[in-house]
Design an enzyme around this catalytic site. Structure first.
Site, PDB file in Angstrom:
ATOM      1  N   SER A  84      27.651  24.820  28.291  1.00 33.24           N
ATOM      2  CA  SER A  84      28.792  25.917  27.726  1.00 33.24           C
ATOM      3  C   SER A  84      28.330  27.244  27.934  1.00 33.24           C
ATOM      4  CB  SER A  84      28.896  25.584  26.394  1.00 33.24           C
ATOM      5  OG  SER A  84      30.000  26.476  25.854  1.00 33.24           O
ATOM      6  N   ASP A 308      32.021  26.679  30.097  1.00 36.91           N
ATOM      7  CA  ASP A 308      32.865  25.331  30.459  1.00 36.91           C
ATOM      8  C   ASP A 308      34.271  25.449  30.286  1.00 36.91           C
ATOM      9  OD1 ASP A 308      32.254  25.550  27.820  1.00 36.91           O
ATOM     10  OD2 ASP A 308      31.959  23.251  27.467  1.00 36.91           O
ATOM     11  N   GLU A 402      38.172  28.770  15.722  1.00 38.27           N
ATOM     12  CA  GLU A 402      37.085  29.597  15.054  1.00 38.27           C
ATOM     13  C   GLU A 402      37.328  30.857  15.775  1.00 38.27           C
ATOM     14  OE1 GLU A 402      33.312  26.607  14.280  1.00 38.27           O
ATOM     15  OE2 GLU A 402      33.482  27.242  16.430  1.00 38.27           O
ATOM     16  N   ALA A 528      22.954  28.566   6.611  1.00 41.66           N
ATOM     17  CA  ALA A 528      22.063  28.234   7.547  1.00 41.66           C
ATOM     18  C   ALA A 528      22.437  27.748   8.753  1.00 41.66           C
ATOM     19  CB  ALA A 528      21.090  26.967   7.118  1.00 41.66           C
ATOM     20  N   SER A 529      22.463  28.384   9.809  1.00 42.61           N
ATOM     21  CA  SER A 529      22.882  27.837  11.013  1.00 42.61           C
ATOM     22  C   SER A 529      22.731  26.567  11.646  1.00 42.61           C
ATOM     23  CB  SER A 529      22.276  29.061  12.441  1.00 42.61           C
ATOM     24  OG  SER A 529      22.527  28.378  13.523  1.00 42.61           O
ATOM     25  N   GLY A 530      23.702  26.048  12.239  1.00 44.11           N
ATOM     26  CA  GLY A 530      23.488  24.622  12.684  1.00 44.11           C
ATOM     27  C   GLY A 530      23.071  24.392  13.876  1.00 44.11           C
ATOM     28  N   THR A 531      22.882  25.624  14.569  1.00 42.04           N
ATOM     29  CA  THR A 531      22.722  25.527  16.156  1.00 42.04           C
ATOM     30  C   THR A 531      21.372  26.408  16.475  1.00 42.04           C
ATOM     31  OG1 THR A 531      23.998  27.519  16.625  1.00 42.04           O
ATOM     32  CG2 THR A 531      24.899  25.271  17.063  1.00 42.04           C
ATOM     33  N   ARG A 536      22.676  32.828   8.748  1.00 41.73           N
ATOM     34  CA  ARG A 536      23.607  33.884   9.019  1.00 41.73           C
ATOM     35  C   ARG A 536      24.094  34.438   7.807  1.00 41.73           C
ATOM     36  NH1 ARG A 536      24.214  32.869  14.483  1.00 41.73           N
ATOM     37  NH2 ARG A 536      24.449  30.806  15.305  1.00 41.73           N
TER      38      ARG A 536
HETATM   39  C1  LIG Z   1      29.231  32.075  13.428  1.00 40.39           C
HETATM   40  C2  LIG Z   1      29.510  31.302  14.609  1.00 40.39           C
HETATM   41  O1  LIG Z   1      29.983  31.745  15.498  1.00 40.39           O
HETATM   42  N1  LIG Z   1      28.851  29.955  14.694  1.00 40.39           N
HETATM   43  C3  LIG Z   1      28.996  28.931  15.849  1.00 40.39           C
HETATM   44  C4  LIG Z   1      27.587  28.456  15.889  1.00 40.39           C
HETATM   45  O2  LIG Z   1      27.490  27.679  14.846  1.00 40.39           O
HETATM   46  P1  LIG Z   1      26.098  28.025  13.809  1.00 40.39           P
HETATM   47  O3  LIG Z   1      26.206  26.858  12.757  1.00 40.39           O
HETATM   48  O4  LIG Z   1      26.669  29.137  13.052  1.00 40.39           O
HETATM   49  O5  LIG Z   1      25.036  28.444  14.597  1.00 40.39           O
HETATM   50  O6  LIG Z   1      28.007  27.482  17.197  1.00 40.39           O
HETATM   51  C5  LIG Z   1      28.714  26.434  17.020  1.00 40.39           C
HETATM   52  C6  LIG Z   1      28.804  25.547  18.029  1.00 40.39           C
HETATM   53  O7  LIG Z   1      29.143  26.081  19.375  1.00 40.39           O
HETATM   54  C7  LIG Z   1      30.103  26.979  16.785  1.00 40.39           C
HETATM   55  O8  LIG Z   1      31.128  25.946  16.435  1.00 40.39           O
HETATM   56  C8  LIG Z   1      30.030  28.104  15.588  1.00 40.39           C
HETATM   57  O9  LIG Z   1      31.252  28.863  15.503  1.00 40.39           O
HETATM   58 MG   LIG Z   2      31.835  26.003  25.363  1.00 42.00          MG
END
Ligand SMILES: CC(=O)N[C@H]1[C@@H](OP(=O)(O)O)O[C@H](CO)[C@@H](O)[C@@H]1O
Ligand SMILES: [Mg+2]
Length: 569
Positions: A84, A308, A402, A528-531, A536
């Site tokens: 991506s 992507d 989103e 907590a961020s998932g990625t 955040r």
């Molecule tokens: C605030 C933010 O933009 N968070 C993003 C980011 O997730 P986080 O869980 O916040 O890291 O990555 C995701 C996957 O690409 C997307 O779905 C989401 O919108």
């Molecule tokens: Mg993408």
């Protein structure tokens, strides 16, 4: 990973697979060991990492899992190789379920276990997994064919990953079709087409030509008698979206023919290092500025896709030279305005329940606009497209986006049937019904699709005869700030209420609630961020100054509660 198979419920296989099959699996993976100490996890976006950190091992295991999943569902399964918006040296892989949706969540664990299995244990793990997932039906299921389709973006690591994938599919005797380069949403589209062909709900022809034709025909129907003003400059992040958009343009009427003038920029896929570099949707959204390569003048309509092509955001520079972003929230409200209006003109307002799905990151002003002005319901879900998608499917017409530009619109079977079977009583109603019907085809309902979302936004702007200023002025965004806070262990930050309230660490939410109450139109949350390994913090308030102060104070609360335990005990 030693002992990895122990997570399966059945310690001993019930059904033994043929030794020749197990040998083939082991032989196929031999060139792809796990580099020392590597651990993999199937996350929100599948597996994603630097391509040289053992990703071919991971891709091989995804091939094995896809074959089992195809047998289980008795359907074709998709695999997309992409990372991506990530840098060029990264890559990733994700699975697509039969209707073109993301892999069912309960299988993400299997994907993770298999990816972390060492080469020596791979055949055994596969046998365990077959027993675990195909359970009672195993004898018939094991003999079912497994069909897989796959595609990839333009990264240089793609071909070697495809080689590992094919090795896995060959080892287990799966049949497959390699689509070569595709955008992520095109691959989702193909999977749904393959699985619905020759059924009453056939989605379309499972070819690129079929994809472009379906979209172009729908575009022509909705555009009937309308005019798109000016051109749109589309920044393709130097990714796979560039050549694909160029291809689609060949199917669309030109501006002179009453169609559209799309100026494609950043579509250089021959310079691998240019991918997502200083351009693309993620750059524009996070930096809040146009790509430096953009030559667009004041008030000219621009949009940016990601690497992507499953995300898109719009923007322009206003007459005062100020950069203006129209993100996912704006595309969602634009779509909702149009569909609600068309439903009303079609006389179907009472029959079609239209709703919007957002995450807590959506600007509060957009939520207020939808609820108070459009008078449509808004549902808030946790972050991650799969959550939004499921919630949107509960409406007749569910619009979900989103803020970062990833989203689409879902039409229920009931909505599709009602729209297509209602007999118009006058030309106005006919036009509205035709527009709704064409929207069903124009929008890629399997997953967010930058190209389809862009065309839809263009069509709506033409219908409303709106300039970028008009679109921007539908509501005024509340000033906001997103902060990333690194903490000792982000897993202690647990939330409820669609991530808007912390339940742990104890006492943190009380402090945040107290802070928020000091600000006009204040809203803030931490999750907590998932990625990424971080928490955040989002804050919005009446003025920029207040939004920034609130974000800083809430970030301080997170830092305090997330500080490492005192080493002195
Ligand atoms: C605030 C933010 O933009 N968070 C993003 C980011 O997730 P986080 O869980 O916040 O890291 O990555 C995701 C996957 O690409 C997307 O779905 C989401 O919108
Ligand atoms: Mg993408």
């Amino acid at each position: 990973m030693s002992g990895s198979t122990s997570v399966f419920n059945q310690p001993k296989p019930v059904v033994k697979l043929e030794q020749a099959l197990l040998d083939a699996i082991n032989a196929g993976i031999a060139p792809y060991p796990i580099p020392d100490g590597r651990k993999y996890g199937y996350g929100t976006a599948g597996f994603r990492m630097k391509a040289n950190l053992g990703l071919n091992h991971v891709v091989y295991t995804v091939g094995l899992l896809a074959a089992i999943r195809a047998k289980k569902r008795n359907a074709t399964i998709g695999i997309m190789i992409t990372a991506s918006h990530n840098p060029a040296e990264d890559n990733g892989v994700k699975l697509v379920d039969p209707m073109g949706d993301m892999l069912e969540q309960s299988w993400e664990g299997y994907a993770t276990v298999l990816a972390n299995t060492s080469n020596e244990e791979m055949a055994q793990a596969y046998e365990h997994l077959v027993n675990e997932t195909l359970v009672d039906e195993i004898r018939q299921l094991q003999d079912r064919p497994a069909n897989i389709v796959f595609g990839r973006d333009t990264r240089t690591s793609g071909p070697s990953l495809i080689k590992a994938l094919k090795a896995a599919l060959d080892a287990v005797g799966a049949t497959y079709h390699d689509y070569g380069y595709l955008t992520t949403p095109q691959l989702h589209y193909m999977v749904r087409c393959v699985n619905t062909q020759n059924t009453p709900y056939a989605f379309g022809e499972a070819t690129e030509d079929g994809y472009y034709k379906k979209m172009a025909n729908a575009f022509k129907t909705i555009m009937y008698g309308r005019k798109i003003h000016g051109s749109v400059t589309a920044d393709c992040a130097n990714g796979v979206g560039g050549p694909k958009l160029q291809e689609l343009i060949k199917y669309l009427p030109t501006a002179a023919e009453g169609g559209i003038d799309i100026k494609v920029i950043n579509d250089d896929v021959l310079k691998p290092e240019a991918l997502n570099f200083d351009c693309g949707a993620d750059y524009v959204k996070t930096k809040q500025k146009a790509p430096p390569s953009s030559k667009a003048g004041p008030n000219e309509r621009c949009c940016s896709l990601d690497g992507d092509a499953d995300r898109v955001v719009y923007y322009f520079t206003d007459s005062n030279g100020v950069f203006r972003l129209l993100d996912g929230d704006r595309i969602a409200t634009l779509g909702a305005v149009f569909l609600a209006e068309m439903a009303e003109k079609a006389g179907l307002s009472d029959k079609l329940k239209i709703g919007l799905v957002q995450t807590a990151y959506a600007n509060g002003a957009s939520t207020e606009y939808v609820e108070k002005v459009l008078k449509l319901p808004v549902v808030v879900t946790p972050t991650g497209v799969k959550h939004l998608h499921h919630a949107a499917a509960r409406f007749d017409i569910g619009v979900y986006f989103e803020a970062n530009g990833h989203g689409t619109i879902l039409f229920s079977d009931n909505a599709t049937k009602t729209i297509r079977e209602t007999q118009p009583k006058n030309p106005g109603q006919k036009h509205a019904l035709d527009s709704l019907s064409a929207s069903i085809d124009l929008i890629n309902q399997t997953v967010g699709d930058a190209i389809s979302d862009m065309l839809f936004a263009e069509v709506v702007l033409a219908h409303k005869a709106w300039t970028m200023e008009n679109w921007l002025n539908t509501y005024i965004d509340l000033p906001n700030r997103l902060v990333r806070v690194e903490v000792h262990d982000r897993s202690i930050f647990k939330t409820e209420d669609a991530e808007r309230k912390l339940v742990s660490p104890k006492g943190a939410q009380e402090e945040i609630t107290r802070l928020v109450s000091n600000y006009t139109k204040g809203r803030s949350f931490a999750r907590a961020s998932g990625t990424e390994d971080a928490v955040r913090v989002y804050a919005e308030a009446y003025s920029k100054h207040e939004a920034e102060a609130l974000a800083k104070h809430v970030a301080d609360v997170v830092k305090k509660f997330g500080a490492a335990p005192d080493p002195r005990g």
